[in-house]
Design a protein around this motif. Structure first.
Motif, mmCIF file in Angstrom:
data_model
loop_
_atom_site.group_PDB
_atom_site.id
_atom_site.type_symbol
_atom_site.label_atom_id
_atom_site.label_comp_id
_atom_site.label_asym_id
_atom_site.label_seq_id
_atom_site.Cartn_x
_atom_site.Cartn_y
_atom_site.Cartn_z
ATOM 1 N N GLU A 195 -5.116 2.885 7.740
ATOM 2 C CA GLU A 195 -5.964 2.289 6.704
ATOM 3 C C GLU A 195 -5.124 1.420 5.766
ATOM 4 O OE1 GLU A 195 -9.422 1.342 4.737
ATOM 5 O OE2 GLU A 195 -9.270 2.568 6.558
ATOM 6 N N ALA A 196 -3.967 1.924 5.400
ATOM 7 C CA ALA A 196 -3.070 1.159 4.538
ATOM 8 C C ALA A 196 -2.609 -0.121 5.219
ATOM 9 C CB ALA A 196 -1.862 2.023 4.157
ATOM 10 N N ARG A 197 -2.306 -0.026 6.508
ATOM 11 C CA ARG A 197 -1.848 -1.176 7.279
ATOM 12 C C ARG A 197 -2.905 -2.286 7.290
ATOM 13 N NH1 ARG A 197 3.042 -2.034 8.461
ATOM 14 N NH2 ARG A 197 2.416 -3.738 7.137
ATOM 15 N N ALA A 198 -4.180 -1.868 7.315
ATOM 16 C CA ALA A 198 -5.269 -2.842 7.347
ATOM 17 C C ALA A 198 -5.495 -3.506 5.993
ATOM 18 C CB ALA A 198 -6.561 -2.161 7.804
ATOM 19 N N ARG A 199 -4.944 -2.918 4.930
ATOM 20 C CA ARG A 199 -5.221 -3.407 3.584
ATOM 21 C C ARG A 199 -4.021 -4.047 2.899
ATOM 22 N NH1 ARG A 199 -9.845 -1.218 0.996
ATOM 23 N NH2 ARG A 199 -11.109 0.094 2.376
ATOM 24 N N ALA A 200 -2.870 -4.062 3.538
ATOM 25 C CA ALA A 200 -1.673 -4.547 2.851
ATOM 26 C C ALA A 200 -0.685 -5.160 3.832
ATOM 27 C CB ALA A 200 -1.014 -3.392 2.094
ATOM 28 N N ALA A 220 0.851 -1.189 0.000
ATOM 29 C CA ALA A 220 0.000 0.000 0.000
ATOM 30 C C ALA A 220 0.886 1.237 0.000
ATOM 31 C CB ALA A 220 -0.918 0.019 1.221
ATOM 32 N N LEU A 221 0.432 2.282 -0.710
ATOM 33 C CA LEU A 221 1.145 3.553 -0.769
ATOM 34 C C LEU A 221 0.290 4.658 -0.174
ATOM 35 C CD1 LEU A 221 3.365 5.535 -1.804
ATOM 36 C CD2 LEU A 221 2.094 5.618 -3.970
ATOM 37 N N VAL A 222 0.924 5.502 0.643
ATOM 38 C CA VAL A 222 0.287 6.718 1.159
ATOM 39 C C VAL A 222 1.159 7.901 0.724
ATOM 40 C CG1 VAL A 222 -0.475 7.989 3.189
ATOM 41 C CG2 VAL A 222 -0.666 5.488 3.140
ATOM 42 N N ALA A 232 -3.594 2.365 -3.002
ATOM 43 C CA ALA A 232 -3.086 3.663 -2.557
ATOM 44 C C ALA A 232 -4.195 4.383 -1.817
ATOM 45 C CB ALA A 232 -2.593 4.500 -3.735
ATOM 46 N N ILE A 233 -3.832 5.066 -0.730
ATOM 47 C CA ILE A 233 -4.809 5.690 0.160
ATOM 48 C C ILE A 233 -4.683 7.205 0.070
ATOM 49 C CG2 ILE A 233 -5.789 5.671 2.476
ATOM 50 C CD1 ILE A 233 -5.444 2.856 1.319
ATOM 51 N N PHE A 234 -5.835 7.867 -0.127
ATOM 52 C CA PHE A 234 -5.885 9.333 -0.186
ATOM 53 C C PHE A 234 -7.001 9.830 0.722
ATOM 54 C CE2 PHE A 234 -3.936 7.958 -4.081
ATOM 55 C CZ PHE A 234 -2.954 8.901 -4.347
#
Length: 291
Positions: A43-48, A25-27, A146-148
């Motif tokens: 959020e990224a941690r929960a998805r990747a 995941a990218l932030v 990727a999270i925005f």
């Protein structure tokens, strides 16, 4: 947490993760992090399996006379915050690493229709710079997701359109706005506010809440926009715009909303307060009986 500045090194790390079957995941950020950014990391941690955060103050999204040279750069502090939040890799490239042919020599990306309205009208070229750097970061990191943040709602839709139009194999996730206790949306530029301005700033969100109430009561979009701009000016802001749009595509809703898209609205606003240009938005769903 690993700290990488060069693309070649990043690609080597990404290749190893791919071979291990790990989801990435990218932030993307411009640094000067706050709790809103850290919510994106969670959020990224929960998805990747692995989380990459980028810190790059992108010159292409700043116009003449804007705050590129004054934008806060706090990389050491940001690195500590990312490490504590569970980020696996910080990618903090130099401008030369991102734009090896210089700013003028960089191939640019445009997203027609979405880039030149609202904040794009007030800041010509801004979203061209955003689209270009996001496309580059997505290609550099090659994440699965990727999270925005949704505070920059127009930006979020532009990135979703970019990814769809260019067939990039990445899922774009929008994360909810994180607010202070008084309702002010968290932003790196909030640090520009002095004490008196900080006391006024929450009225931006409060006026959006009032605007949503008026819309749900059947008041026209045009009247709500005008009333809200007047209220912001009376509170001490210099309003840039207040606009009621469809959440799906930022088109203006039909005068007598009949379709689901014309009832799923978002109220967007931008206003200056001292040195800070603040943006915010609020979703507003109309009852079908108002159609």
């Amino acid at each position: 947490m690993e700290h990488i500045e060069r693309l070649k090194t990043l690609r080597g790390r990404r290749s190893a993760w791919r071979q291990a079957g790990l989801r990435v995941a990218l932030v993307p950020t411009m640094g000067h992090l706050h709790p809103g950014h850290l919510s994106l990391i969670r959020e990224a941690r929960a998805r990747a399996d692995r989380v990459v955060a980028s810190v790059f103050v992108n010159p292409l999204q700043f116009g003449a006379g804007e705050d590129f040279s004054q934008y806060p750069r706090t990389l050491e502090r940001d690195s500590d915050m990312l490490r504590d939040a569970g980020c696996d890799l910080l990618f903090a490239p130099s401008e030369a690493e991102v734009y090896p042919r210089g700013r003028e020599g960089q191939t640019a990306i445009e997203v027609p229709g979405l880039c030149d309205q609202l904040c794009g009208a007030s800041r010509p070229g801004h979203f061209r710079g955003v689209a270009t750097v996001v496309a580059k970061l997505l290609n550099m990191v090659q994440p699965e997701v990727a999270i925005f943040g949704e505070k920059d709602f127009q930006q979020l839709l532009i990135i979703r359109r970019l990814v769809a139009d260019l067939n990039l194999p990445v899922e774009i996730v929008g994360a909810p706005i994180v607010r202070e206790r008084d309702g002010l949306a968290m932003s790196s530029r909030n640090s520009y506010l002095n004490a008196a301005e900080r006391a006024i700033a929450p009225r931006l969100h409060a006026n959006l809440v009032a605007a949503a109430t008026r819309l749900r009561a059947g008041v026209s979009c045009e009247a709500v926009e005008h009333e809200t701009e007047q209220a912001l000016a009376a509170a001490g802001f210099e309003p840039d715009y207040v606009s009621v749009r469809r959440r799906s595509d930022l088109a203006k809703p039909a005068p007598a909303p009949g379709t689901p898209d014309d009832r799923a609205l978002i109220i967007l606003a931008a206003a200056r307060l001292g040195r800070a240009r603040l943006i915010d938005n609020l979703a507003c769903d109309l009852d079908a009986s108002l159609a």
